[in-house]
Design a protein around this motif. Sequence first.
Motif, short mmCIF file in Angstrom:
data_model
loop_
_atom_site.label_atom_id
_atom_site.label_comp_id
_atom_site.label_asym_id
_atom_site.label_seq_id
_atom_site.Cartn_x
_atom_site.Cartn_y
_atom_site.Cartn_z
N GLY A 328 33.76 24.41 48.47
CA GLY A 328 34.70 25.55 46.61
C GLY A 328 33.43 27.00 46.53
N HIS A 329 32.62 26.93 47.53
CA HIS A 329 31.79 28.03 47.25
C HIS A 329 32.31 29.48 47.88
CE1 HIS A 329 28.42 31.23 47.28
NE2 HIS A 329 28.76 31.10 48.82
N ASP A 330 32.52 30.12 47.20
CA ASP A 330 33.29 31.93 48.15
C ASP A 330 31.54 31.88 48.54
OD1 ASP A 330 34.60 33.86 48.98
OD2 ASP A 330 34.39 35.30 47.01
N PRO A 331 31.98 31.75 50.57
CA PRO A 331 31.11 32.60 51.02
C PRO A 331 30.61 34.25 51.34
CG PRO A 331 32.62 31.40 52.38
CD PRO A 331 33.45 31.15 51.33
N SER A 332 31.85 34.20 50.67
CA SER A 332 31.74 36.42 50.90
C SER A 332 30.92 37.07 50.02
CB SER A 332 33.57 36.81 50.51
OG SER A 332 33.50 36.77 49.44
N ILE A 333 30.42 35.94 48.73
CA ILE A 333 29.41 36.69 47.64
C ILE A 333 28.44 36.87 48.60
CG2 ILE A 333 28.42 35.97 45.64
CD1 ILE A 333 31.23 34.70 45.10
N GLN A 334 28.42 38.00 48.34
CA GLN A 334 26.46 38.00 48.36
C GLN A 334 25.63 38.53 47.83
OE1 GLN A 334 25.85 39.60 51.91
NE2 GLN A 334 28.11 38.89 52.40
N PRO A 335 24.14 37.48 47.79
CA PRO A 335 23.62 37.70 46.61
C PRO A 335 22.80 39.13 45.74
CG PRO A 335 22.06 37.66 49.51
CD PRO A 335 23.81 37.47 48.71
N TRP A 336 22.70 38.88 44.58
CA TRP A 336 21.83 40.32 44.36
C TRP A 336 20.53 40.47 44.72
CZ3 TRP A 336 24.02 42.91 40.00
CH2 TRP A 336 25.35 42.59 38.88
N LYS A 470 40.85 28.46 46.64
CA LYS A 470 40.81 29.56 46.51
C LYS A 470 41.08 30.17 45.66
CE LYS A 470 44.05 30.63 51.05
NZ LYS A 470 45.18 30.65 51.76
N LYS A 471 41.70 29.72 44.94
CA LYS A 471 41.43 29.92 42.95
C LYS A 471 39.99 30.14 42.75
CE LYS A 471 46.28 28.33 42.26
NZ LYS A 471 46.66 27.65 41.32
N TYR A 472 38.85 29.03 43.12
CA TYR A 472 37.53 29.10 42.75
C TYR A 472 36.45 30.01 43.46
CZ TYR A 472 37.88 23.52 42.19
OH TYR A 472 37.70 22.51 41.63
N HIS A 473 37.46 30.94 44.32
CA HIS A 473 37.03 32.46 45.24
C HIS A 473 37.05 33.32 44.20
CE1 HIS A 473 36.82 30.52 49.54
NE2 HIS A 473 35.80 29.26 48.53
N GLU A 474 38.04 32.67 43.41
CA GLU A 474 38.68 34.09 42.73
C GLU A 474 37.60 34.04 41.00
OE1 GLU A 474 42.63 33.82 41.87
OE2 GLU A 474 43.26 34.51 43.87
N ILE A 475 37.50 33.37 41.27
CA ILE A 475 37.12 33.27 39.63
C ILE A 475 35.46 33.34 39.57
CG2 ILE A 475 35.77 31.47 37.86
CD1 ILE A 475 38.16 29.30 38.64
N GLN A 476 35.17 32.43 40.99
CA GLN A 476 33.01 32.77 41.69
C GLN A 476 32.85 34.54 41.29
OE1 GLN A 476 31.51 30.71 44.32
NE2 GLN A 476 33.62 29.21 44.35
N ARG A 477 33.98 35.61 41.45
CA ARG A 477 34.05 36.84 42.06
C ARG A 477 34.05 37.48 40.79
NH1 ARG A 477 36.72 35.84 46.74
NH2 ARG A 477 39.17 35.51 46.13
N LYS A 478 34.92 37.01 40.19
CA LYS A 478 35.20 37.33 38.52
C LYS A 478 34.02 36.84 37.98
CE LYS A 478 37.23 38.38 34.66
NZ LYS A 478 37.81 40.53 34.82
#
Length: 537
Positions: A328-336, A470-478
Motif C-alpha cells: 500500500g506504499h505509494d511508490p510515486s512519492i519522492q524522498p525529501w 489507491k486511497k492509501y496513496h492519496e492519503i500519503q500524498r496529502k
Amino acid sequence: MKKVLFLMALSFVFFVVLSFGQSASIIRTTEDWPTYIDPAVGSDFSDCIAIVNLYDSLVFPNPDGSVRPHLATHWEVSPDGLTWTFYLRKGVKFHSGNELTAEDVVFSAKRLLTIGEGFAYLFEPFIEDVKALDRYTVQFKLKKPCGPFLSILVRLYILEKDLVLKHIQPGPYGEFGDYGRKWLLEHDAGSGPYMVEEVKMEEYVLMRKFDDWWGGWEPNAPEYFKEMATADPVTIRTLVAKKELEITDEIQPMESYEAMAKMPGVEVIRFVPGGVNLNVMIHTRKPPTDDVHFRRALAYATDYKTVAEKIFPGSLVARGPVPQTLPGHDPSIQPWEFNLDKAREELKKSKYYKDLGKYTLSLSWCAEVPEEEKIALMLQANFARLGIKVEITKKPFGSMIADAQNIETTPHLSLIFVAAHYMEAGGMLATRYHSKSAGTWEQCEWLLDPQIDAMIEDALATIDTQERYKKYHEIQRKLVEMCPTIWLIDRAETRAYQASYVYWPVAEWVKQGKNVALPLGYTLYAHDMKVFPEKRK
C-alpha cells in the motif's frame, strides 16, 4: 554516584541471568521499558514482544505479511463484508488448563473496546457487536466494511474470561470493576506458547514454556523466554560476551554491534522489516511549528543520507509516511532532500520568519536509543544555519509517553521509531495520523485533521484491495503536502545474537535474502526458536 548506580544495576542483571545456570534453555533479550503485558493496554515494542508469546489470536501473521489460521481454523464473510464468522479450534487450553471457547473471544473483544487502550483504536471504528453462536463459533458484526479486517485480527488477543473475572478489583467499568487490569500487570490469562513465571515491573518479564500449548513443540525449544529492562551498551556487550544474553535489542550504538560481531559465536543481522520507520514528529498545534512553511523548512534542513548511511547503516531514506516495503506504499512519492536553499525559501514564506528569535524549539530524543542523540545534534546544527534555535532533551521513553498525553507538554519535535500494527499501509496511517491516536506516543504531531480522518476511514472501509491501495496513496500524498513529520528512514533493524547455540528463524530468513514483513513483536516469537545449551561454551 553514577558509576556506583551503574555497577549496582550491572550486578543485579548478572545475578538474575546467572540464577538460571549455564545449562538453562532460555532466550534472553533486552528492550526499552516500561512493558505492559495486558493485551488491552500494551501496544509498543516491548509490550508486543511479551504479548505475542503469552497470548493467541484468531489468525497469525506470515513472514510475507499475509495471515494464516491460528485459533480459528476457518472463517466466512458475508457478501457485504459486514458479518464475519470464525470457527474455533477445539481443545485449546488456557494456561489454567481450562478450554478456550467462543465466550472468551467475545469477552476479550468487548474488554478491549471498553477499556479503549492498546490496540482498541484498530477495532473501535468497525466492530458493532461480537457474539458466540455456539461453543466454538464466534461472529463479528461490523458497522461498516473493513478491508484489512483479517490483518487487524492479529492484534485481538484472547484472554480467559473466568480467570480475569476472578481477579477484578473496584474500578471504573461497572460490574467488571477494573476488568482485572491491576492483576494483569504481573500475571497472564492467555493460551499462548509461554506463560508468566515472574514479572518485576521495572526490571523484567520472565516467561516459561507452556507444555500443553495446542500448537505443539519441537525439540530444543527454549524452556524460558525473558525480556529485560536494560539497553545500556556496556551492560549489553558484557552480557553478550559472557553468553548471558541471547538476542540484543535493536537500539544499540553501531560501535557496540561492531564490537559484538567480533565476539566468538556472535552474529549481527540487519534487515529492513515490513513497517518500521524513524520520524521526527512535529507538533502542528504549537507555534512556530503550526505553520506548514516552517515545517517544510525543517524538512529541507535535514540530512537524510547521513542518518540512513552512517547513523543507522542499511536503512532506506524514507519516502513519505508509509515504509516502502509495506503493501500500500505509494511508490510515486519522492524522498525529501537536504537543501538549505529550499529550506530558506520555505522559511521566508512562514508567518514566523521575522520573529525567529522569539522561539526556541524543544526536541526530545529517546534515552534508550543512544544513536538518536547524533540525529538531535545534527538537526540542532542544521536548523541553527537557518536561525532556528533548538533545545535538546534526553528523555526515557516512559517520560516521552507521558509528555505526549498532553498537547501542552508535547515538545515541538520528538524523535520516535514507529511500526505498523498490521502489514498494510492502513496499519501505519491509522496509527500515526487519525485523530484517535493523538495524545499517544505514536502521534506527537497532534494533527487532528478531519479530512485526513475521513480519508483514512474511507480507505479502511474499502473491500477491494487495489482500490483501497489507491486511497492509501492519496492519503500519503496529502500528508506529504501537510508535512506534519520529518520522515527520516525506513529503519534497518539490527540485532546481535548468539548464533553458535541459538536458532532464530528471522535471522535465517535474512541470511537467505528473504523479506521479513512481520508486525511489531513477532520477530521475537520464541516458540519457533531453538536453544542448544551444550554449544554455549
